[in-house]
Design a protein around this motif. Structure first.
Motif, mmCIF file in Angstrom:
data_model
loop_
_atom_site.group_PDB
_atom_site.id
_atom_site.type_symbol
_atom_site.label_atom_id
_atom_site.label_comp_id
_atom_site.label_asym_id
_atom_site.label_seq_id
_atom_site.Cartn_x
_atom_site.Cartn_y
_atom_site.Cartn_z
ATOM 1 N N ASN A 180 0.845 -1.195 0.000
ATOM 2 C CA ASN A 180 0.000 0.000 0.000
ATOM 3 C C ASN A 180 0.882 1.247 0.000
ATOM 4 N N PRO A 181 0.406 2.360 -0.550
ATOM 5 C CA PRO A 181 -0.918 2.529 -1.145
ATOM 6 C C PRO A 181 -0.999 1.897 -2.538
ATOM 7 N N LEU A 182 -2.157 1.319 -2.833
ATOM 8 C CA LEU A 182 -2.382 0.706 -4.137
ATOM 9 C C LEU A 182 -2.814 1.785 -5.113
ATOM 10 N N ALA A 183 -1.819 2.467 -5.630
ATOM 11 C CA ALA A 183 -2.069 3.543 -6.589
ATOM 12 C C ALA A 183 -0.792 3.786 -7.374
ATOM 13 N N GLY A 184 -0.957 4.175 -8.633
ATOM 14 C CA GLY A 184 0.198 4.467 -9.464
ATOM 15 C C GLY A 184 1.028 3.228 -9.733
ATOM 16 N N GLU A 185 2.363 3.376 -9.667
ATOM 17 C CA GLU A 185 3.256 2.254 -9.948
ATOM 18 C C GLU A 185 3.297 1.309 -8.755
ATOM 19 N N LEU A 186 2.983 0.048 -8.996
ATOM 20 C CA LEU A 186 2.867 -0.939 -7.931
ATOM 21 C C LEU A 186 4.232 -1.440 -7.489
ATOM 22 N N ARG A 187 4.284 -1.889 -6.224
ATOM 23 C CA ARG A 187 5.535 -2.372 -5.650
ATOM 24 C C ARG A 187 5.267 -3.593 -4.791
ATOM 25 N N ILE A 188 6.297 -4.394 -4.624
ATOM 26 C CA ILE A 188 6.251 -5.436 -3.608
ATOM 27 C C ILE A 188 7.277 -5.103 -2.543
ATOM 28 N N ASP A 189 7.159 -5.734 -1.409
ATOM 29 C CA ASP A 189 8.195 -5.684 -0.385
ATOM 30 C C ASP A 189 9.206 -6.772 -0.749
ATOM 31 N N GLN A 190 10.450 -6.376 -1.021
ATOM 32 C CA GLN A 190 11.450 -7.344 -1.453
ATOM 33 C C GLN A 190 11.614 -8.490 -0.463
ATOM 34 N N ALA A 191 11.337 -8.227 0.805
ATOM 35 C CA ALA A 191 11.483 -9.270 1.815
ATOM 36 C C ALA A 191 10.409 -10.341 1.694
ATOM 37 N N THR A 192 9.362 -10.094 0.902
ATOM 38 C CA THR A 192 8.309 -11.096 0.717
ATOM 39 C C THR A 192 8.417 -11.793 -0.639
ATOM 40 N N ARG A 193 9.473 -11.525 -1.386
ATOM 41 C CA ARG A 193 9.575 -12.048 -2.754
ATOM 42 C C ARG A 193 9.491 -13.575 -2.810
ATOM 43 N N PHE A 194 10.042 -14.247 -1.813
ATOM 44 C CA PHE A 194 10.069 -15.707 -1.827
ATOM 45 C C PHE A 194 9.066 -16.320 -0.853
ATOM 46 N N LYS A 195 8.186 -15.513 -0.275
ATOM 47 C CA LYS A 195 7.241 -15.996 0.720
ATOM 48 C C LYS A 195 6.014 -16.633 0.054
ATOM 49 N N ASN A 196 5.454 -17.634 0.740
ATOM 50 C CA ASN A 196 4.277 -18.347 0.272
ATOM 51 C C ASN A 196 3.222 -18.316 1.373
#
Length: 732
Positions: free
Chosen positions: A280-296
């Motif tokens: 969040n915020p879910l607006a414009g260019e989206l992002r992930i948290d790099q620390a969750t890249r490999f999380k399931n």
């Protein structure tokens, strides 16, 4: 551009990939000898054990059964036709059918477990036919990634092609063609190891069982088998898959042949990955948290399982030099099971992940049909005129067993968490309860013709008429919205008319106009009672296309260029006066250009590339009471570019590089959420020890680029990070 994160938590170290690092060093230390680089200095070597050295030129002169039932080559067809043959599949190291699709100009694809997505000419999976040996199973999830080992080639035709394959092909058709028994003896095997505990073994054998080789009593048998066990770059995911293709060909006489073909596909995925939550915020260019890249965030014992059986009986009768018939009797049986928590989103402060969307699901699908094709090669007066004609009848039945809960299952720490076992979720228990049966009966008549108006000018036409009967049977409680049964009938007629002008022996130009029909909800085999009751007609598609195909540079280069405009009308759009209802008034369009180039400057060097641009937008469409006219459909990039370069340093040593760039996409129809464009690079290196043994190494996504293969409103389905593998190939 790497996605940014504002998380205060330090991202974990990336998974170690020693195999990738070792291969990188091998590429850096690649020996180059001047005498090996001289044009024409190397003798031709038949590379049978390693990945074949693909010719850089485009495949314009091989007959294609996908663009036409007349067996025309891409050069002779008034449409954009792409053939990805076995040599290209091997040379580019395409692991499965999803990776093979990268060779088709403008196509993007992802393999999320419950939503197999393909974008082609501005349209998504519901408007693209994915065929198996020319047979349409009418269900996009049926096109799950299958290991490329059992396929001989993949072909595609861009734009409306309902006149060939029936309703559901406005954006184009993709045809996966399986290896079949034939006269050429062959025996090969491959062992492959790679990142994430990849272990794979493949085997292929083709032999003559008896006969004199003259087409009288000759029998040939072939078997291709592949098995793969692997972990994943995502925590907890493990998968096993097996593919088998077996066939027996009997040449009873020079005029009559029969092939019996069986295929089996099995895929078992433990704790499948459904996506990574967007910050969040879910607006414009989206992002992930790099620390969750490999999380399931799926349940600890989440499941996706699939079993597929194919059986085909193919009889060919050549009545005379001018007339021949082919009859294909086919049966398809598939069972798919899901048991997952599928949706994840961050809380407003990005301090926790909210898990929801509980699904226990089974899909049971059976398709039985018969198709008879005829080809007659004749004349109208002094001009050659060839005809193809046929009848296709099929019954496609699917029963769905859904059980879902639209509840929050848990809220967990994004980085340190434990998830439940699926049946510990309140309200979920083992067992499947059927919801409804969808039975689609289709009868189709089709006719295609190519007539030489002038020696250099050919007219190519096609017409198809279908009678489609859709029957829905309720297997649960009866309500006003879900009666005991409901029926709907459709009778689309679609066609194509095109001209091909042979400008010179190596160059042609064409123009065409084609139409298509499409179910408003995308797929009739999964249509709900609401879909069928509210949408009484199929949508209509129209395409105008102009293009050219040519050889140049004294035969060292080839190219194709196409410009097209597609309009799809009567798509289901929300009623402006009642958001609970839809009307068949919507319209979607796509206008684009496709360029493909192939070069073979020397015997050592080959290059291929393609560049596509499409302007896809809604002309008339409403969602949430808001008009979306002028907006681009979600997950539809405007540009896609690919370049592949192959160089043989010595007769035995070959390297290749592939670069792919995909433009930005929107996550929502309102175009308020975007994912930036991205580029990734693949490297390959092969060494032929002798004519029977070779080793092939590959690094995929060399720069470890973070990219979204598919987007939803709260999640990104990420593409794989940097991985590497080494394969040993042998022939015997």
């Amino acid at each position: 551009m790497t996605n940014k994160t504002t998380s205060a938590a330090a991202p974990p170290a990336l998974h170690p990939r020693p195999l990738a690092l070792a291969l990188s060093c091998a590429f850096a230390a690649l020996p180059v000898h001047a005498q090996d680089l001289q044009d024409g200095a190397m003798p031709v070597v038949e590379i049978t054990g390693a990945a074949p050295r693909a010719n850089g030129l485009l495949n314009l002169d091989t007959a294609s059964g996908t663009g036409s039932r007349l067996g025309l080559t891409p050069r002779e067809t008034p449409a954009s036709v792409t053939i990805v043959d076995r040599a290209v599949i091997e040379a580019r190291g395409a692991q499965d059918t999803q990776e093979v699709l990268r060779a088709i100009p403008g196509v993007t694809a992802h393999n999320a477990p419950g939503n197999i997505g393909v974008s082609y000419r501005g349209f998504g999976s519901g408007s693209i036919s994915q065929l198996f040996n020319g047979i349409n199973v009418q269900y996009s999830i049926a096109a799950r990634p299958v290991d490329s080992w059992i396929y001989e080639r993949v072909e595609a035709i861009g734009g409306p092609s309902s006149f060939l394959y029936g309703s559901g092909a406005v954006g184009g058709s993709i045809n996966y063609v399986t290896k079949l028994a034939g006269p050429r003896p062959m025996s090969e095997a491959r062992l492959r190891l790679g990142s994430d505990d990849l272990k794979e073994a493949s085997f292929g054998l083709n032999r003559m069982l008896g006969g004199d080789g003259a087409g009288r009593g000759d029998h040939y048998a072939r078997i291709d088998l592949n098995h793969r066990d692997t972990g994943s770059w995502v925590d907890g995911v493990k998968s096993r898959s097996t593919q088998l293709a077996a066939s027996l060909r009997s040449d009873f006489s020079p005029r009559f042949t029969h092939t019996l073909a069986y295929e089996f596909q099995e895929e078992d995925v433990d704790r499948p990955y459904w996506g990574t939550p967007l910050r969040n915020p879910l607006a414009g260019e989206l992002r992930i948290d790099q620390a969750t890249r490999f999380k399931n965030y799926n349940s600890a014992d989440g499941v996706y399982d699939q079993r597929v059986h194919w059986l085909r009986s193919i009889a060919g009768w050549r009545v005379s030099e001018a007339l021949q018939f082919t009859n294909t009797l086919y049966a398809y049986d598939a069972l798919r099971d899901y048991r997952n928590v599928e949706t994840y989103r961050f809380n407003p402060g990005n301090s926790a992940v909210i898990r929801s969307a509980v699904f226990l699901q089974r899909h049971d699908q059976r398709l039985v049909g018969d198709r008879i094709d005829g080809v007659y090669r004749g004349r109208i007066g002094a001009r050659r005129s060839d005809w193809a004609f046929g009848l296709d009848y099929s019954v496609n039945k699917q029963t769905r067993f859904p059980n879902s809960l639209a509840v929050t299952v848990s809220t967990v720490d994004p980085y340190d968490f434990v998830t439940e076992r699926f049946f510990d979720i309140p309200g979920m228990g083992p067992g499947f309860r059927p919801d409804r049966d969808n039975r689609v009966s289709t009868t189709a008549l089709y006719l295609e013709n190519r007539t030489a108006l002038l020696p250099a000018l050919k007219l190519v036409t096609a017409l198809r008429h279908e009678r489609i009967e859709l029957e829905l049977t309720n297997r649960r409680e009866l309500t006003a919205a879900s009666p005991a049964s409901f029926e709907r009938r459709y009778s689309p007629t679609t066609g194509r008319v095109g001209l091909v002008w042979d400008i010179s022996p190596g160059a042609s130009a064409y123009l065409q106009y084609a139409t298509a029909a499409d179910p408003p909800s995308g797929i009739l085999t999964t249509a709900s009672f609401a879909d069928v009751r509210n949408n009484s007609e199929l949508t209509t598609g129209r395409q105008a296309e102009i293009g050219a195909k040519l050889d140049f540079w004294q035969g060292k280069g080839s190219a194709t260029l196409a410009a097209y405009s597609i309009t799809r009308r009567n798509i289901a759009s929300q009623d402006p006066n009642n958001s609970a209802l839809t009307q068949l008034v919507g319209e979607q369009s796509a206008r684009g250009v496709e360029l493909s180039v192939g070069l073979q400057p020397t015997r050592q060097l080959s290059l291929q590339g393609n560049l596509t641009h499409v302007d896809a937008e809604y002309e008339d469409f409403r969602q949430g009471g808001v008009s979306l006219a002028g907006k681009t459909p979600a997950n539809t990039p405007s540009t896609v570019a690919n370049v592949w370069v192959s160089y043989a340093f010595t007769p035995a040593l070959q390297a290749n590089i592939g670069v792919r760039r995909v433009g930005k996409v929107y996550a929502d129809a309102a175009n308020t959420l975007t994912w930036p464009d991205y580029t990734f690079v693949d490297l390959g290196l092969s060494y032929q020890f002798n004519r029977h043994v070779a080793v092939v190494g590959r690094i995929r996504n060399l720069t470890d680029r973070v990219y979204a293969a598919n987007l939803s409103a709260t999640m990104a389905y990420l593409g794989a990070p940097r991985t590497a593998d080494v394969a040993l190939r042998i022939t015997f």
